[in-house]
Design a protein around this motif. Sequence first.
Motif, mmCIF file in Angstrom:
data_model
loop_
_atom_site.group_PDB
_atom_site.id
_atom_site.type_symbol
_atom_site.label_atom_id
_atom_site.label_comp_id
_atom_site.label_asym_id
_atom_site.label_seq_id
_atom_site.Cartn_x
_atom_site.Cartn_y
_atom_site.Cartn_z
ATOM 1 N N GLN A 8 -7.289 -7.018 1.924
ATOM 2 C CA GLN A 8 -8.305 -5.989 2.091
ATOM 3 C C GLN A 8 -9.476 -6.540 2.905
ATOM 4 O O GLN A 8 -9.729 -7.742 2.897
ATOM 5 C CB GLN A 8 -8.817 -5.529 0.723
ATOM 6 N N PRO A 9 -10.212 -5.678 3.612
ATOM 7 C CA PRO A 9 -11.398 -6.141 4.337
ATOM 8 C C PRO A 9 -12.351 -6.848 3.377
ATOM 9 O O PRO A 9 -12.598 -6.378 2.273
ATOM 10 C CB PRO A 9 -12.019 -4.859 4.883
ATOM 11 N N LEU A 32 -17.336 1.135 -1.858
ATOM 12 C CA LEU A 32 -16.495 0.390 -0.911
ATOM 13 C C LEU A 32 -15.062 0.247 -1.440
ATOM 14 O O LEU A 32 -14.546 -0.864 -1.555
ATOM 15 C CB LEU A 32 -17.085 -1.003 -0.651
ATOM 16 N N HIS A 35 -12.034 -2.538 -0.431
ATOM 17 C CA HIS A 35 -12.651 -3.739 0.134
ATOM 18 C C HIS A 35 -12.659 -4.856 -0.898
ATOM 19 O O HIS A 35 -12.800 -4.597 -2.094
ATOM 20 C CB HIS A 35 -14.084 -3.459 0.578
#
Length: 110
Positions: A8-9, A32, A35
Motif C-alpha cells: 500500500q502507499p 486514508l 494507505h
Amino acid sequence: MKTQDSSQPKVWVSGAAGLIGNCLIQSAPTELPGHHVMRLVRNADGVLPETTLALDLTNFAAVRRAFQEPRPQLVIHCAAMSRSPLCQSQPQEARRANVDATQNLADLAA
C-alpha cells in the motif's frame, strides 16, 4: 491501527506522539483508507509496533536512509520543538529541529 499491506502507499506522520500528529494517526483509517500510515516518533522505549518508526529527524543521514526503503508517497510533518522557553534557551537546537529538519524532509519529498 491494524496491520497493513506493505504494498500500500506509505505515509509518514512525524510528531505522531504530539497532539496534532496523534489526531491525524487516529483519523488515518477513515481519511486514508488503503494507505500504510507510519507513526514517526523521536524516542521509543521497548518494542515498537510495525506501524511506528523511531527516528530522530535531526539525524539527517538516518532520515535519508529511512526515506529510501520503501519511499513514502506522502509526508505529513507535525514534529516540532514547540515550547517557547526551551526554544529561547536552545536556539541552535530549535533551528535544527524546526527549520533544518523540515527542509531536509521537504528536499527528500521533492
